[in-house]
Scaffold this motif. Structure first.
Motif, PDB file in Angstrom:
ATOM      1  N   ARG A  59      74.709  28.852  70.222  1.00  0.00           N
ATOM      2  CA  ARG A  59      74.344  27.719  69.383  1.00  0.00           C
ATOM      3  C   ARG A  59      74.773  26.417  70.036  1.00  0.00           C
ATOM      4  NH1 ARG A  59      76.902  28.258  63.701  1.00  0.00           N
ATOM      5  NH2 ARG A  59      78.747  28.578  65.010  1.00  0.00           N
ATOM      6  N   ILE A  61      76.500  23.034  69.851  1.00  0.00           N
ATOM      7  CA  ILE A  61      77.523  22.418  69.013  1.00  0.00           C
ATOM      8  C   ILE A  61      77.739  20.975  69.468  1.00  0.00           C
ATOM      9  CG2 ILE A  61      79.930  22.513  68.264  1.00  0.00           C
ATOM     10  CD1 ILE A  61      79.844  25.508  68.721  1.00  0.00           C
ATOM     11  N   LYS A  62      77.694  20.058  68.513  1.00  0.00           N
ATOM     12  CA  LYS A  62      77.944  18.651  68.809  1.00  0.00           C
ATOM     13  C   LYS A  62      79.385  18.312  68.459  1.00  0.00           C
ATOM     14  CE  LYS A  62      73.196  17.105  68.055  1.00  0.00           C
ATOM     15  NZ  LYS A  62      72.315  16.165  67.289  1.00  0.00           N
ATOM     16  N   PHE A 153      82.515  15.965  52.713  1.00  0.00           N
ATOM     17  CA  PHE A 153      81.191  16.483  53.046  1.00  0.00           C
ATOM     18  C   PHE A 153      80.154  15.838  52.134  1.00  0.00           C
ATOM     19  CE2 PHE A 153      84.192  19.610  54.467  1.00  0.00           C
ATOM     20  CZ  PHE A 153      83.675  20.041  55.682  1.00  0.00           C
ATOM     21  N   GLY A 155      76.233  16.381  51.518  1.00  0.00           N
ATOM     22  CA  GLY A 155      75.148  17.280  51.872  1.00  0.00           C
ATOM     23  C   GLY A 155      75.663  18.472  52.658  1.00  0.00           C
ATOM     24  N   LYS A 156      74.737  19.193  53.295  1.00  0.00           N
ATOM     25  CA  LYS A 156      75.098  20.397  54.037  1.00  0.00           C
ATOM     26  C   LYS A 156      75.433  20.113  55.496  1.00  0.00           C
ATOM     27  CE  LYS A 156      71.327  22.644  53.288  1.00  0.00           C
ATOM     28  NZ  LYS A 156      70.339  23.738  53.304  1.00  0.00           N
ATOM     29  N   ASN A 157      74.907  19.028  56.056  1.00  0.00           N
ATOM     30  CA  ASN A 157      75.022  18.824  57.496  1.00  0.00           C
ATOM     31  C   ASN A 157      75.830  17.599  57.877  1.00  0.00           C
ATOM     32  OD1 ASN A 157      73.281  21.053  57.938  1.00  0.00           O
ATOM     33  ND2 ASN A 157      71.502  19.745  57.577  1.00  0.00           N
ATOM     34  N   ARG A 158      76.487  16.937  56.915  1.00  0.00           N
ATOM     35  CA  ARG A 158      77.234  15.723  57.233  1.00  0.00           C
ATOM     36  C   ARG A 158      78.666  15.846  56.743  1.00  0.00           C
ATOM     37  NH1 ARG A 158      74.386  11.473  59.112  1.00  0.00           N
ATOM     38  NH2 ARG A 158      72.118  11.570  58.967  1.00  0.00           N
ATOM     39  N   ALA A 159      79.605  15.584  57.660  1.00  0.00           N
ATOM     40  CA  ALA A 159      81.035  15.585  57.338  1.00  0.00           C
ATOM     41  C   ALA A 159      81.670  14.360  57.980  1.00  0.00           C
ATOM     42  CB  ALA A 159      81.701  16.860  57.844  1.00  0.00           C
TER      43      ALA A 159
END
Length: 232
Positions: A59, A61-62, A153, A155-159
């Protein structure tokens, strides 16, 4: 006697013909496992090659790019409750130096303007302070501790990185024509929407002694403000 000689000769010939065949079959049985083993391993392949070769999909990963600069400068605005002189707007600026990930030093300067006391409001004419004496300015040098670093957090994709911190310091307050030694303390919450900017929500209490209203007492001036700062 002649019969016994014939029997002995017959047995000798029989043994001579049977024993070499048994030896040949014995050699064949010993050689069979080697032939089977040679047939099981293909020519040119290593015996240590794994039976299963898993194909794992990697995967992407950023990694978070957090600014490594130690200085932070910003502005803020909010409400300051000056004891006996109403709640009024306040604005100011802050400069912070982050010693480590947990501790930092902070210098702040803020300004507000005092309202009227209840006595002035009820009397209608009495003025305890002149217009210039109602200006309220404070300076503070504080030490801070990031007590609860973490993430929030959305949403699902932002932290986003966050920190709940405590501050305490000393400074000076200029009000009603006097310079008053001030002790300050409070807490704040910091959110980093990106690697170079931070949003702050702070609550502070500025404490000093005063005899402005005729009796010496300790006053608590509570402040709540929202600020924006950048790292450099």
């Amino acid at each position: 006697m002649e019969v016994h000689r014939l029997r002995l000769l017959f047995l000798t010939l029989l043994l001579a013909s049977v024993l070499p065949g048994c030896a040949w079959f014995g050699r064949g049985r010993d050689a069979a496992p080697e032939a089977v083993a040679a047939a099981e391993v293909p020519t040119g392949e290593s015996r240590e090659q794994p039976i299963i070769d898993p194909q794992v999909e990697r995967r992407e990963i950023k990694r978070p790019q957090i600014d490594t600069e130690d200085f932070e400068i910003g502005v803020y605005g909010g409400i300051l409750s000056i004891e006996d002189f109403e709640s009024n707007p306040v604005y100011g600026a802050r400069l912070a130096y982050h010693l480590t990930e947990d501790f930092f030093l902070e210098a702040t300067i803020g300004q507000s303007r005092a309202g009227k006391t209840s006595y002035e409001t009820l009397s209608g004419a009495a003025e305890l302070l002149t217009d210039s004496e109602r200006d309220y300015t404070y300076y503070a040098l504080s030490a801070g501790w990031n007590a609860l670093p973490g993430e929030v957090f959305i949403g699902k994709n932002r932290a986003y990185n966050t920190a709940f911190y405590l501050v305490a310091g000393i400074g000076s307050t200029r009000f009603a024509g006097d310079d008053l030694f001030t002790v300050s303390g409070g807490f704040g919450y910091r959110i980093l929407p990106n690697d170079w900017m931070a949003v702050h929500f702070d609550v502070r209490d500025y404490v000093y002694d005063t005899d402005l209203l005729g009796e010496k007492k300790i006053v608590n001036n509570l402040e709540a403000h929202l600020g924006l700062s950048i790292f450099f």
